[in-house]
Design a protein around this motif. Structure first.
Motif, short mmCIF file in Angstrom:
data_model
loop_
_atom_site.label_atom_id
_atom_site.label_comp_id
_atom_site.label_asym_id
_atom_site.label_seq_id
_atom_site.Cartn_x
_atom_site.Cartn_y
_atom_site.Cartn_z
N VAL A 124 -16.24 -1.89 30.11
CA VAL A 124 -16.14 -1.05 28.91
C VAL A 124 -15.66 0.35 29.30
CG1 VAL A 124 -17.52 0.17 27.17
CG2 VAL A 124 -17.81 -2.29 27.48
N ALA B 96 -12.04 0.35 30.10
CA ALA B 96 -11.17 -0.36 29.16
C ALA B 96 -9.91 0.42 28.81
CB ALA B 96 -11.93 -0.70 27.89
N LYS B 97 -10.04 1.72 28.64
CA LYS B 97 -8.90 2.53 28.21
C LYS B 97 -8.07 2.93 29.42
CE LYS B 97 -6.64 4.48 25.15
NZ LYS B 97 -5.47 3.87 24.55
N ALA C 208 -17.28 -0.54 17.74
CA ALA C 208 -16.99 -1.99 17.82
C ALA C 208 -18.29 -2.79 17.67
CB ALA C 208 -16.31 -2.31 19.14
N GLU D 198 -5.03 6.33 19.12
CA GLU D 198 -5.12 5.01 19.77
C GLU D 198 -6.31 4.93 20.70
OE1 GLU D 198 -1.92 2.72 20.44
OE2 GLU D 198 -1.37 3.41 18.44
N LEU D 199 -7.39 5.58 20.36
CA LEU D 199 -8.48 5.67 21.32
C LEU D 199 -9.66 4.82 20.89
CD1 LEU D 199 -9.18 7.14 23.89
CD2 LEU D 199 -10.16 8.96 22.52
N GLY E 194 -10.08 2.59 18.47
CA GLY E 194 -9.92 1.20 18.05
C GLY E 194 -9.67 0.25 19.21
N VAL E 195 -9.77 0.74 20.43
CA VAL E 195 -9.34 -0.03 21.59
C VAL E 195 -10.02 -1.41 21.70
CG1 VAL E 195 -11.00 1.18 23.08
CG2 VAL E 195 -9.05 0.06 24.11
N PHE E 196 -11.31 -1.49 21.31
CA PHE E 196 -12.00 -2.77 21.47
C PHE E 196 -11.76 -3.71 20.28
CE2 PHE E 196 -14.58 0.25 23.94
CZ PHE E 196 -14.40 -0.32 25.19
N LEU E 197 -11.25 -3.14 19.18
CA LEU E 197 -11.09 -3.92 17.96
C LEU E 197 -9.65 -4.26 17.66
CD1 LEU E 197 -13.60 -1.85 15.82
CD2 LEU E 197 -13.97 -4.16 16.68
N GLY E 198 -8.72 -3.57 18.34
CA GLY E 198 -7.32 -3.80 18.05
C GLY E 198 -6.95 -3.32 16.65
N GLU E 199 -7.66 -2.26 16.21
CA GLU E 199 -7.42 -1.75 14.86
C GLU E 199 -7.03 -0.28 14.99
OE1 GLU E 199 -10.21 -0.62 11.15
OE2 GLU E 199 -10.62 -2.60 11.95
#
Lengths: 466, 466
Positions: free
Chosen positions: A55, A58-59, A111, A332-333, A335-340
């Motif tokens: 986690v 992830a970014k 998320a 773009e930060l 929503g990284v885990f949701l793809g939203e």
């Protein structure tokens, strides 16, 4: 009692701790910050100190940070479990580490609880974060950040960007640290500008990072670095000219609008100017005094996840402290885990570092060592029931009280009160006990008066308010 | 936006986090607890999450706890530093770990700042602690403990012990969790009792630990365990009889004094009874209602560092929750790093666990999802300057406000306010803007009134206080 030998009981390097006088200042500042954050509807959250390593990474924005991984140490009587623990995903093998910022955890929090939250989701978070930095002056490995972010789903009004300077202003006016200036910019303006002078798309972030260092490295160095990026001499001159545009808010907006008209192709530049205009308009409507903020085309925030509005805050006369509150808008930060798409805007106060530096610079002072405002002295042990009773009466009136259980002479007790910064001493001898009065001594003014016990709380409250 | 694949973004097992509704409850309870602690002059401290492992293990009381050790994880672009870091005491080889309680850190804090503190040193600490327990129901690996301790140099008045029940009472009355009882005992009484029935000195701690489990394991099991320790049948019978002595405070003290007269040799028993008598006398003089506390000879606190007064707090009707606040007096704990006698007395509220269990049992309820009390709705975008201005006026009056930047229909905005538990909506259309009024809708009562903008803040404040 036997001394435990050879234990180095100092804090590990980079992990200092506050004395009570300093910790009380921190608590006081946290109260102020929290109150302002809540007045705009930000709600508190707290994420675990420990997250899954995947986690945190992830970014890909571990960046230059050293993360602290964790590994369980079994007690001596349970060493037999070690093998089992190492195999169990629950205890050992799943990599976990301490959070190094509050943005990635915010993304994970959203998320994890998407359906329980309402959007725009406005949260504050004042947790400790951990970075294995080399411990040097003012750099801590554990420090508290006081962050707010508002996160929308798909879209988020620019008026949230406008609230940030209002919030920063209120906080620092309440903390009373002197004159400060919030410097506002929009990264689209910088991106559009570099496009207009012919910088290639893949070089723009690097160029923005260079001018962001202007104050640190100076103009000469900025020119050199831009040259290294292969920017033309003309481009460099224009850049230096551009980031040096100064003026009042209206002058700056006028110049930017004028520039944008002369750049018919620069859509991003125009968008940036329009966004900035909207944000400034909101800041004005929120009643922020014009001397509290300015447009500064040279600030960009190093972190390359910012995409629009950016803020830095300078304490005037103490520029060397660096920015005391920074932030900006990103797309773009979170929503990284949701793809939203989840645009957000936020600011951060690095409180631990700020307090430590403001104390060192004498801009803030530590508080008294105790929250107690009153010490009820012990003149004679047989009057203890009276002392306890009077102490409770004062506490019921909202006053913080230490009852002295000390049997030593009064002068020692006065000393103890004074050393801790307690303002009032209540002295009751047998005569006072009979007449239901007390001597009230103000250690600040050295004044001493006789008060009836019935009026004691009111008398103290009145004097505390002065 | 591309989704980052395969990241398990859940919290690591044993590290739950609160929703905003629950976190707000925690913040509220922390405020209450802090206020009571401060009213008795306890001052805040916070020690680092990370301490040297040798410090954490100094008292040998890692006990059964799994400690989390830490090890730096370098970012990919700095792997070259790894060898160096491993060798450097600053970065790798010096073992460090997360604190698992606040008592050892308190001892270290006092050793680190001895000359900057005044004694008796009364501090509160509400930090997170970390234990690698198997994550099972209600057991967390990270949790907040709200501790107070008073520590003296060489000696410490028993009246500090007397303050603890007063503090516990005030806190739980303010939290309003229903009827509770503080059970008070003194370990010297238990020690003296076991001496009197002929238990060997080295077995006494084990016997005390057994009777401390009475509620958990029942009388039959207690008898068996005492038998295993080799206690005589007569001794066991006497023990069961002793720990079952019940009665009012005065009855209990009477019986204990009577017993102590019939035990001419039991100096420790006598000392324990005298201490208990002094403590109870103090509790009375502090005005704690008699139904809030009792003497219970069966409680001892498992931890064997307690040497005198011990406390447990039971929520009546919810005995299965276990003690909601415990503590006691110790002699040989805090001076460990200094080799000095530093007696102390303290209590601890395991707040994370308490909140989680009280929520589950329906004894406490989560708060609204936002601190905002008012939402200023957006009827038409061109009135935004008015909305921003009104919002700021309300904030200046101490009201927490969300300005809706939502352009959707009012019903959607009402829904959003309701979902977050916001009580009031302020509605201003063009007519209201002209007449300088607003419609104020109370979402609790469904009542809607017209108010002049000048009176809006006062009207809301009044309704909030009801």
């Amino acid at each position: 009692m036997a001394k435990t030998d050879k234990v180095n009981f100092s804090t590990p390097s980079g992990f200092p701790e506050f004395l009570p006088t300093e910790k009380r200042l921190e608590v006081h500042l946290l109260d102020i910050i929290r109150k302002v954050y809540e007045s705009y509807g930000f709600t508190p959250i707290e994420t675990p100190v420990i997250e899954r390593l995947e986690v945190l990474q992830a970014k890909g924005n571990q960046g230059d940070n050293i993360i602290y991984g964790i590994s369980p140490i079994l007690p001596p009587n349970r060493q037999a479990e070690k093998d089992k623990a190492d195999k169990s995903s629950d205890n050992g093998s799943e990599a976990r580490a301490l959070k190094f910022d509050q943005t990635v955890p915010l993304a994970a929090y959203i998320a994890r609880h998407l359906n329980d939250l309402t959007f725009p989701f406005a949260r504050y978070q004042m947790d400790m974060v951990f970075r294995g930095e080399r411990a040097k002056d003012g750099r801590f490995r554990q420090f508290r950040q006081c962050d707010i972010d508002v996160v929308g789903r798909r879209e988020l009004s620019l008026l949230y960007d406008a609230q940030m300077p209002a919030i920063i202003t209120e906080i620092f006016e309440k903390i009373n640290i002197g004159d400060f200036r919030i410097r506002i910019n929009n990264r689209k303006i910088l991106t559009g500008f570099f496009q207009s002078v012919g910088v290639a798309a893949n070089q723009i972030k690097a160029c923005i990072a260079i001018i962001d260092n202007l104050e640190k490295i100076g103009e000469v160095k900025v020119k050199q670095e831009l040259e290294k990026e292969g920017i033309s001499i003309e481009g460099i001159d224009k850049t230096i000219q551009f980031i040096n545009i100064k003026g009042s808010i209206d002058e700056m907006l006028g110049k930017l609008k004028h520039l944008s008209e002369s750049m018919p192709e620069a859509e991003i530049f125009k968008l940036g100017v329009t966004e900035l205009d909207t944000v400034i308009d909101g800041v004005r409507n929120l009643g922020v005094a014009e001397n509290r903020y300015c447009i500064d085309l040279a600030i960009a925030r190093g972190l390359d996840y910012y995409t629009g509005t950016v803020y830095e805050t300078t304490l005037l006369g103490h520029e060397a402290l660096g920015s005391i509150c920074s932030g900006g808008r990103y797309e773009e930060l979170v929503g990284v885990f949701l793809g939203e798409k989840m645009p957000g805007v936020g600011i951060s106060i690095g409180l631990t570092r700020l307090i430590s530096r403001l104390l060192k610079a004498g801009i803030l002072n530590p508080l008294a060592a105790t929250p107690a405002q009153v010490m009820v002295l012990n003149m004679q042990n047989d009057l203890m029931p009276v002392y306890l009773n009077v102490s409770q009466q004062l506490r019921k009136a909202g006053i913080n009280v230490i009852t002295s259980f000390d049997s030593r002479q009064l002068s020692k007790q006065f000393q103890l009160a004074e050393k801790q910064g307690i303002q009032f001493c209540v002295i009751i001898g047998s005569e006072e006990a009979v007449s239901q009065t007390a001597a009230l001594k103000d250690l600040k003014t050295r004044e001493q008066i006789q008060v009836s016990l019935d009026d004691l709380a009111a008398e103290i409250q009145q004097r505390l308010q002065v």
